[in-house]
Design a protein around this motif. Structure first.
Motif, PDB file in Angstrom:
ATOM      1  N   GLN A  54       0.879  -1.171   0.000  1.00 25.33           N
ATOM      2  CA  GLN A  54       0.000   0.000   0.000  1.00 25.33           C
ATOM      3  C   GLN A  54       0.910   1.213   0.000  1.00 25.33           C
ATOM      4  O   GLN A  54       1.596   1.490   0.971  1.00 25.33           O
ATOM      5  CB  GLN A  54      -0.912   0.017   1.231  1.00 25.33           C
ATOM      6  N   ASP A  57      -2.528   6.814   0.143  1.00 26.13           N
ATOM      7  CA  ASP A  57      -3.796   6.803   0.879  1.00 26.13           C
ATOM      8  C   ASP A  57      -4.819   5.865   0.261  1.00 26.13           C
ATOM      9  O   ASP A  57      -5.159   5.962  -0.909  1.00 26.13           O
ATOM     10  CB  ASP A  57      -4.374   8.221   0.920  1.00 26.13           C
ATOM     11  N   HIS A  58      -5.296   4.949   1.087  1.00 27.60           N
ATOM     12  CA  HIS A  58      -6.206   3.914   0.628  1.00 27.60           C
ATOM     13  C   HIS A  58      -7.509   4.502   0.087  1.00 27.60           C
ATOM     14  O   HIS A  58      -8.020   4.084  -0.949  1.00 27.60           O
ATOM     15  CB  HIS A  58      -6.514   2.984   1.807  1.00 27.60           C
ATOM     16  N   ASP A  92       2.136  -1.741   4.672  1.00 28.50           N
ATOM     17  CA  ASP A  92       1.942  -0.291   4.585  1.00 28.50           C
ATOM     18  C   ASP A  92       3.292   0.379   4.353  1.00 28.50           C
ATOM     19  O   ASP A  92       4.100   0.521   5.265  1.00 28.50           O
ATOM     20  CB  ASP A  92       1.301   0.226   5.871  1.00 28.50           C
ATOM     21  N   TYR A  93       3.517   0.782   3.109  1.00 33.29           N
ATOM     22  CA  TYR A  93       4.773   1.445   2.725  1.00 33.29           C
ATOM     23  C   TYR A  93       4.526   2.906   2.389  1.00 33.29           C
ATOM     24  O   TYR A  93       5.325   3.540   1.711  1.00 33.29           O
ATOM     25  CB  TYR A  93       5.387   0.736   1.510  1.00 33.29           C
ATOM     26  N   GLU A  94       3.409   3.443   2.865  1.00 30.27           N
ATOM     27  CA  GLU A  94       3.030   4.802   2.458  1.00 30.27           C
ATOM     28  C   GLU A  94       4.103   5.824   2.814  1.00 30.27           C
ATOM     29  O   GLU A  94       4.485   6.665   1.991  1.00 30.27           O
ATOM     30  CB  GLU A  94       1.697   5.182   3.097  1.00 30.27           C
TER      31      GLU A  94
END
Length: 381
Positions: A54, A57-58, A92-94
């Motif tokens: 990811q 922003d989802h 989560d690699y945001e």
């Protein structure tokens, strides 16, 4: 008398053990390419672990069609893993993605460059951070759906263009380091067409068999770079002047970030011969235009060079190679003259138009398919 030890055959990923004893992490974007890779390896009996990143922003991702790693894509990757019976995880690699890719993209654009964030994403996120995660999971290798080939040469693993020239992604993978290449696998590189990939997806009964390819950079809606830059760097679109090479002021513009070198359309300065953007002067807020011939370039300064040759880059005064200065251009013959281990001057044997700082300059074998590496164009002419 000692008996010869029987040789153990290598499996399809190059390891001397059974597929069931070979763990492979598959980077799954949710598209058909990486899904086929995961399904193919799972069907061969490999210990497959699917990972989807990811990257932003989802909620925003769900609203954007045609982008990789969006909410829909995460769902599709999970469905493929369920169908084929292997574990799948979302990481989560945001924050990493923003720090390693998006921030530099914005700053480069503001500096008048034309960056290629997909290369930085492969280099700094997928082939660095995700690859380390694969090793933490005790995977023997990491596989992706990129269209490029990896062969074992006499010296080491080599990077080669894909069999399908229309799908070849070597321009976006030139910065792959040798130690990364040793660990990576590209199971689709030998395929001759995307139709073959989709046929494999149907063979495995994958729900993404007819899913359209992503077209845009994943965090750039509808290809509008300027709107993304304005959001990331408020106040970036300061107006300025459109200036001819001869010094004549031709008009006003609404911000340098709306222009790229080589651009012709949308200049708003009709009534003259066709003019092109030949340079962006960020300090003066000038968009400099001129005739098409002013775009022609022979000398290209390149830095941050990643060299994949068998001999050290500086071991010769010059290398005769083919180079690609845009992802959409065919390689052309050139001479690369090393200035250091990571910098060089590239002389194009025939001039190229629209060579822009921020783009990659990728080195290829003149007669053959091998990729020698490449670097970043860092100054315009």
């Amino acid at each position: 008398m000692a008996l010869d030890t029987p040789k153990t055959e290598l499996n399809s990923l190059g390891f001397a053990k059974a597929p069931k004893d070979t763990r492979v992490l598959v980077a799954m974007s949710g598209g058909v390419d990486s899904s086929v890779v995961a399904a193919q390896l799972a069907s061969e009996g490999y210990d497959v672990v699917g990972i989807t990143l990811q990257l932003y922003d989802h909620g925003a991702a769900l609203a954007k069609k045609g982008a990789c790693c969006a909410g829909r894509d995460i769902h599709d990757a999970r469905r493929v893993a369920e169908e084929m019976g292997f574990p799948h995880y979302v990481l989560d690699y945001e924050n990493k993605f923003r720090e390693s890719v998006i921030d530099e993209f914005a700053d480069s654009y503001l500096a008048g460059a034309t960056p290629v964030p997909c290369i930085r994403c492969n280099e700094r996120v997928k082939f660095r951070d995700l690859l380390e995660t694969a090793k933490d999971l005790d995977a023997d290798c990491m596989a992706t759906g990129h269209y490029i080939q990896r062969f074992m040469g006499s010296e080491k693993a080599e990077l080669h263009k894909a069999a399908d020239g229309d799908r070849d992604q070597s321009y976006f993978l030139f910065s792959t380091k040798q130690e990364q290449l040793d660990y990576l696998r590209f199971p689709l590189g030998h395929l001759r067409s995307k139709a073959e990939t989709r046929e494999l997806a149907r063979k495995f009964g994958l729900p993404v068999a007819d899913k359209p390819d992503s077209q845009d950079i994943c965090f750039v809606p509808n290809g509008s770079y300027a709107s993304v830059i304005e959001k990331l760097r408020p106040g970036a679109a300061d107006p300025g002047q459109i200036v001819h090479l001869d010094g004549e002021v031709l008009g006003e513009h609404k911000g340098v970030i709306h222009y790229t070198v080589g651009q012709r359309r949308g200049l708003g300065i009709g009534g003259r011969e066709p003019l092109y953007v030949v340079k962006l002067d960020v300090d003066k807020k000038h968009v400099i235009v001129g005739p098409k011939e002013a775009l022609a370039t022979r000398k290209v300064p390149v830095r941050e060079i990643n060299w994949l040759g068998d001999e050290p880059f500086e071991s010769r005064e010059e290398w005769h190679v083919s180079v690609r200065v845009r992802s959409t251009r065919a390689p052309k013959e050139a001479i690369v003259r090393p200035l250091s281990a990571t910098e060089a001057e590239v002389e194009l044997l025939s001039p190229e138009e629209g060579v822009a700082p921020g783009q990659a300059c990728v080195f290829y074998e003149t007669e053959g398919t091998r990729i020698w590496g490449g670097g970043w164009i860092w100054r315009g002419y």
